[in-house]
Design a protein around this motif. Sequence first.
Motif, PDB file in Angstrom:
ATOM      1  N   PRO A   7      -0.764  36.058  -3.096  1.00  0.00           N
ATOM      2  CA  PRO A   7      -0.201  34.762  -2.680  1.00  0.00           C
ATOM      3  C   PRO A   7      -0.874  33.604  -3.406  1.00  0.00           C
ATOM      4  O   PRO A   7      -2.016  33.722  -3.854  1.00  0.00           O
ATOM      5  N   ALA A   8      -0.173  32.495  -3.490  1.00  0.00           N
ATOM      6  CA  ALA A   8      -0.689  31.339  -4.209  1.00  0.00           C
ATOM      7  C   ALA A   8      -1.741  30.612  -3.376  1.00  0.00           C
ATOM      8  O   ALA A   8      -1.666  30.549  -2.153  1.00  0.00           O
ATOM      9  N   LEU A   9      -2.765  30.059  -4.087  1.00  0.00           N
ATOM     10  CA  LEU A   9      -3.801  29.231  -3.467  1.00  0.00           C
ATOM     11  C   LEU A   9      -3.616  27.804  -3.948  1.00  0.00           C
ATOM     12  O   LEU A   9      -3.121  27.558  -5.059  1.00  0.00           O
ATOM     13  N   SER A  10      -4.048  26.837  -3.132  1.00  0.00           N
ATOM     14  CA  SER A  10      -3.799  25.443  -3.488  1.00  0.00           C
ATOM     15  C   SER A  10      -4.909  24.549  -2.969  1.00  0.00           C
ATOM     16  O   SER A  10      -5.711  24.932  -2.108  1.00  0.00           O
ATOM     17  N   ALA A  11      -4.935  23.349  -3.530  1.00  0.00           N
ATOM     18  CA  ALA A  11      -5.841  22.286  -3.101  1.00  0.00           C
ATOM     19  C   ALA A  11      -5.047  20.986  -3.110  1.00  0.00           C
ATOM     20  O   ALA A  11      -4.066  20.838  -3.843  1.00  0.00           O
ATOM     21  N   THR A  12      -5.487  20.016  -2.288  1.00  0.00           N
ATOM     22  CA  THR A  12      -4.756  18.753  -2.182  1.00  0.00           C
ATOM     23  C   THR A  12      -5.702  17.575  -2.386  1.00  0.00           C
ATOM     24  O   THR A  12      -6.926  17.694  -2.194  1.00  0.00           O
ATOM     25  N   VAL A  13      -5.124  16.470  -2.787  1.00  0.00           N
ATOM     26  CA  VAL A  13      -5.859  15.215  -2.920  1.00  0.00           C
ATOM     27  C   VAL A  13      -4.936  14.101  -2.424  1.00  0.00           C
ATOM     28  O   VAL A  13      -3.725  14.126  -2.652  1.00  0.00           O
ATOM     29  N   THR A  14      -5.539  13.154  -1.707  1.00  0.00           N
ATOM     30  CA  THR A  14      -4.787  12.003  -1.185  1.00  0.00           C
ATOM     31  C   THR A  14      -5.128  10.780  -2.014  1.00  0.00           C
ATOM     32  O   THR A  14      -6.319  10.461  -2.219  1.00  0.00           O
ATOM     33  N   ILE A  15      -4.111  10.149  -2.522  1.00  0.00           N
ATOM     34  CA  ILE A  15      -4.288   8.960  -3.377  1.00  0.00           C
ATOM     35  C   ILE A  15      -3.619   7.788  -2.678  1.00  0.00           C
ATOM     36  O   ILE A  15      -2.440   7.853  -2.305  1.00  0.00           O
ATOM     37  N   LYS A  16      -4.421   6.702  -2.488  1.00  0.00           N
ATOM     38  CA  LYS A  16      -3.899   5.467  -1.912  1.00  0.00           C
ATOM     39  C   LYS A  16      -3.798   4.417  -3.011  1.00  0.00           C
ATOM     40  O   LYS A  16      -4.789   4.141  -3.704  1.00  0.00           O
ATOM     41  N   ILE A  17      -2.628   3.887  -3.200  1.00  0.00           N
ATOM     42  CA  ILE A  17      -2.356   2.897  -4.235  1.00  0.00           C
ATOM     43  C   ILE A  17      -2.216   1.532  -3.571  1.00  0.00           C
ATOM     44  O   ILE A  17      -1.422   1.363  -2.645  1.00  0.00           O
ATOM     45  N   SER A  18      -3.028   0.577  -4.076  1.00  0.00           N
ATOM     46  CA  SER A  18      -2.927  -0.817  -3.612  1.00  0.00           C
ATOM     47  C   SER A  18      -2.453  -1.662  -4.769  1.00  0.00           C
ATOM     48  O   SER A  18      -2.949  -1.518  -5.905  1.00  0.00           O
ATOM     49  N   THR A  19      -1.465  -2.461  -4.520  1.00  0.00           N
ATOM     50  CA  THR A  19      -0.920  -3.306  -5.578  1.00  0.00           C
ATOM     51  C   THR A  19      -1.442  -4.733  -5.415  1.00  0.00           C
ATOM     52  O   THR A  19      -1.606  -5.252  -4.296  1.00  0.00           O
ATOM     53  N   HIS A  42       0.855  -1.186   0.000  1.00  0.00           N
ATOM     54  CA  HIS A  42       0.000   0.000   0.000  1.00  0.00           C
ATOM     55  C   HIS A  42       0.900   1.247   0.000  1.00  0.00           C
ATOM     56  O   HIS A  42       1.784   1.364   0.854  1.00  0.00           O
ATOM     57  N   GLN A  43       0.622   2.104  -0.979  1.00  0.00           N
ATOM     58  CA  GLN A  43       1.371   3.358  -1.108  1.00  0.00           C
ATOM     59  C   GLN A  43       0.411   4.536  -0.943  1.00  0.00           C
ATOM     60  O   GLN A  43      -0.731   4.481  -1.411  1.00  0.00           O
ATOM     61  N   ARG A  44       0.893   5.543  -0.274  1.00  0.00           N
ATOM     62  CA  ARG A  44       0.052   6.741  -0.030  1.00  0.00           C
ATOM     63  C   ARG A  44       0.810   7.984  -0.494  1.00  0.00           C
ATOM     64  O   ARG A  44       1.989   8.138  -0.198  1.00  0.00           O
ATOM     65  N   MET A  45       0.094   8.847  -1.196  1.00  0.00           N
ATOM     66  CA  MET A  45       0.710  10.102  -1.668  1.00  0.00           C
ATOM     67  C   MET A  45      -0.306  11.228  -1.571  1.00  0.00           C
ATOM     68  O   MET A  45      -1.506  11.014  -1.774  1.00  0.00           O
ATOM     69  N   VAL A  46       0.194  12.406  -1.196  1.00  0.00           N
ATOM     70  CA  VAL A  46      -0.634  13.620  -1.138  1.00  0.00           C
ATOM     71  C   VAL A  46      -0.113  14.577  -2.205  1.00  0.00           C
ATOM     72  O   VAL A  46       1.059  14.954  -2.184  1.00  0.00           O
ATOM     73  N   VAL A  47      -0.992  14.921  -3.135  1.00  0.00           N
ATOM     74  CA  VAL A  47      -0.630  15.802  -4.254  1.00  0.00           C
ATOM     75  C   VAL A  47      -1.274  17.169  -4.034  1.00  0.00           C
ATOM     76  O   VAL A  47      -2.467  17.251  -3.710  1.00  0.00           O
ATOM     77  N   MET A  48      -0.474  18.204  -4.202  1.00  0.00           N
ATOM     78  CA  MET A  48      -0.972  19.575  -4.077  1.00  0.00           C
ATOM     79  C   MET A  48      -0.998  20.238  -5.457  1.00  0.00           C
ATOM     80  O   MET A  48      -0.017  20.187  -6.204  1.00  0.00           O
ATOM     81  N   ALA A  49      -2.144  20.844  -5.773  1.00  0.00           N
ATOM     82  CA  ALA A  49      -2.296  21.651  -6.995  1.00  0.00           C
ATOM     83  C   ALA A  49      -2.277  23.110  -6.570  1.00  0.00           C
ATOM     84  O   ALA A  49      -3.143  23.554  -5.816  1.00  0.00           O
ATOM     85  N   LYS A  50      -1.277  23.872  -7.039  1.00  0.00           N
ATOM     86  CA  LYS A  50      -1.073  25.260  -6.617  1.00  0.00           C
ATOM     87  C   LYS A  50      -1.112  26.178  -7.831  1.00  0.00           C
ATOM     88  O   LYS A  50      -0.513  25.886  -8.870  1.00  0.00           O
ATOM     89  N   ASP A  51      -1.876  27.309  -7.697  1.00  0.00           N
ATOM     90  CA  ASP A  51      -1.917  28.255  -8.811  1.00  0.00           C
ATOM     91  C   ASP A  51      -0.704  29.178  -8.749  1.00  0.00           C
ATOM     92  O   ASP A  51       0.132  29.080  -7.846  1.00  0.00           O
ATOM     93  N   ASN A  52      -0.641  30.113  -9.717  1.00  0.00           N
ATOM     94  CA  ASN A  52       0.528  30.998  -9.873  1.00  0.00           C
ATOM     95  C   ASN A  52       0.274  32.389  -9.312  1.00  0.00           C
ATOM     96  O   ASN A  52       0.962  33.337  -9.645  1.00  0.00           O
ATOM     97  N   GLY A  53      -0.768  32.543  -8.454  1.00  0.00           N
ATOM     98  CA  GLY A  53      -1.100  33.854  -7.922  1.00  0.00           C
ATOM     99  C   GLY A  53      -0.142  34.284  -6.829  1.00  0.00           C
ATOM    100  O   GLY A  53       0.753  33.555  -6.430  1.00  0.00           O
TER     101      GLY A  53
END
Length: 811
Positions: A655-667, A642-653
């Motif tokens: 100050p910059a604003l961002s959102a995150t998503v957590t993805i769990k990978i099962s092999t 099981h792998q876990r990763m948190v990805v952040m999407a950040k704009d170019n403003g």
Amino acid sequence: MIPHLRAINIRLICGGFVLFAMWSSAWAVTRYSIPEEMKEGSVVANLAADLGIGVGSLAEREVKLDILHSKKYLDVNKDTGELYIVEKIDREYICSMKYYSCLLKMDVTLENPIRIFNFEVEILDINDHAPHFRKETMHLDISESTAVGERFSLNNAVDPDYGSNSIKTYYLSESDNFVLDIQTGSDGSKYANLVLKKALDREEEAVHNLILTAVDGGVPARSGTASIIVRVLDVNDNAPQFEQHVYSVNVSENSPIGTPVLKLNASDLDEGPNADIVYSFTLYTSEKIQDMFSLNANTGEIKVKSVIDYEEIKTLEMHIQAHDKGTMIQLSGQCTVMVFVTDVNDNHPSITITSLKNTVKENVPVGTVIAHIAIRDRDSGNNGVIDINIDEQFPFALNKSSDNEFALIISDPLDREKVSEYDITFIVTDRGIPPLSDNETITLELLDINDNAPQFPKSFCTIPVLENNAPGSLLSSLSAFDPDLHENQYLVYFIIEKEIVNTSMSMLFSINPENGDLYALKTFDYEREKEFLFHIEARDSGVPPLSSNVTVHIIIMDQNDNTPVIVSPWRSHGSVVEEVIPRSIDKGHLVAKVIAIDGDSVHNSRISYQFLQVTDATLFSLDQYNGEIRTMRMFSYRDARHQRMVVMAKDNGDPALSATVTIKISTVEQAIKPYSDTMEVPLEYDIFSDLNLYLVIGLGSVSFLLLITILVTIVLKCQKPKPIKAAPPCRNSVISQRNSTIGDSTLISSDAYWYSLFLAETRKGKVVVRQPVPKAGYIISSIPRSTGLTETSDSAASTLQASTTTSSSST
């Protein structure tokens, strides 16, 4: 040698032998030549070798040298026998007089046994002194009558150096009147004499400033200068001269006694007594004229001495002489003064003004009469002839109606804004000798009319406004200027109404009618409206009123006020996405793709992706531009299932604003068909999950609301047949405008607004995400795996375009 002999002990047994040795050594004299000012420590010669003295015995025998002038210039090195410089030697100090040679005669005394050696050191001169004059400034007084060739002695320069380093010659600065004569004395010294080569003229040049330069013969040569000031003494060689040979002057009859008639001014180019002038009548002037006029002998002023009658004599002639006060001889000059007696003009002209208008409107017609003027003079002849004048720059003219009668009229159009009031001065002058004059001034005031429209500084005004502004904030001050007066100058400001999508400008903006301050009545959103163009009118209060307008261009500037929204991968519950992948996948396999959209514009909407957390940083890579997550290597048995990763999407403003998503990978060990294969496989039962059910319900709700909206619109159109301008092409119709198949995760933008269509892959199907209007929400539609976008019908596209924010939120 005698002081040394006296120091010998007579009681010594070997006294006679020593005396003989000293006497014989005095005849052997050694001479050395050195330049002056050698550095201390410089070696002159090996004295021990030259005198035949053993070097080893110097220390034992106590070598001693003479001390000259209380200074020890030279000494002997007892170890080497060298003669060296102890103190700097100045030839000019030792040999104050200029000898042909400067010798230092010294004795070297050796003890045990005593021996005395003589040697001479010749000090050679170097050019270490520049010539200088004892007086830096020499004054000479020479009469301008001095004959050419006269000689004048000058102070010589001195140079302490000797021979060729001494003074070689003199130079004189350029002069037209003087030359330099250089003489050589018996001792070789140079002497300079100043010779007059051209006669002097004090009136042409009273002082001559010369520069005398002395140069020595050294290499390099040195020089010194002195200033020669020659003052030219005056002689009486110029006679007084009058400015004119004949003077003409008019004198009125009955002039009071003491009235000045003329002041003579004779000049003499000489100075002192030779230029002092005395004025007097000559014998050619009659005694009667001398009784009528007085002449000041010192100032040359002629005044009335007695009564002058025009009827008795009309012309008088005086002969005046001016002579100087020269001591040897006196020189003189003469002139003639002609006096013309004139008739008295003793009456001033007068002015009478009638029918005067003090105020007129500025639009009064050209030719309108302002006043009538009558002029009078009781004199006769030319003394009674009158000329009347006014300022030619004024827009008025005098029309002659009869003898000495005039009408003042308007000659050019009047403009109160240029000149609001005129002071008209009438100047009357008779033609008498001397002429007499008078003047009269009237004031004409111009009344204002409303003949100037308000003017804005610029016809087009651009105002930048930052979005999210506070309602009621001041945007700009738009003020106009009206040069009129009173009510013609009072301005009122209006916004010219212009509807934008059924919205009046007065609902968006407000202007202060008194000062033109422009305010915003609402908060603007760059994602909804980007600019406004309207007109502001400034109207005065005149009758009739005049107005002008300015075009106002409001530009809404974007702010980074929208947070990125992650639309892929789809998250049905919470913010965690679970994905299952086989462990046998190769390097570079696409595991997932993160897609985020931002409602802002330009650089504020540019999104980059990055890992915030990742279980194994060596296993997965994230493309910061497209959000693709791929494997960097193959799985090994050591890697966790099981792998876990948190990805952040950040704009170019900023100050910059961002959102995150957590993805769990099962092999898993078994292989899973890729997404491309699922397009051809019919849907299984498990695909129809809760998400699909919600999407079906949402699409049904959207369709129902769309139908209701169409019906309401038809009813409103039928009730309100108001003509509406043709709407611009819909920016939302992305699919219909693009005749191309949209691939996976495609972002399409149109114009300055962003309209996005995404095809996001999920575990149970594909999702179409579309952003129809900025800040209007997002519409998410689920597309089965067996359905492709190429099969999407026009009705489906239309349905997507007609979806509203309400349907988006319900989805």
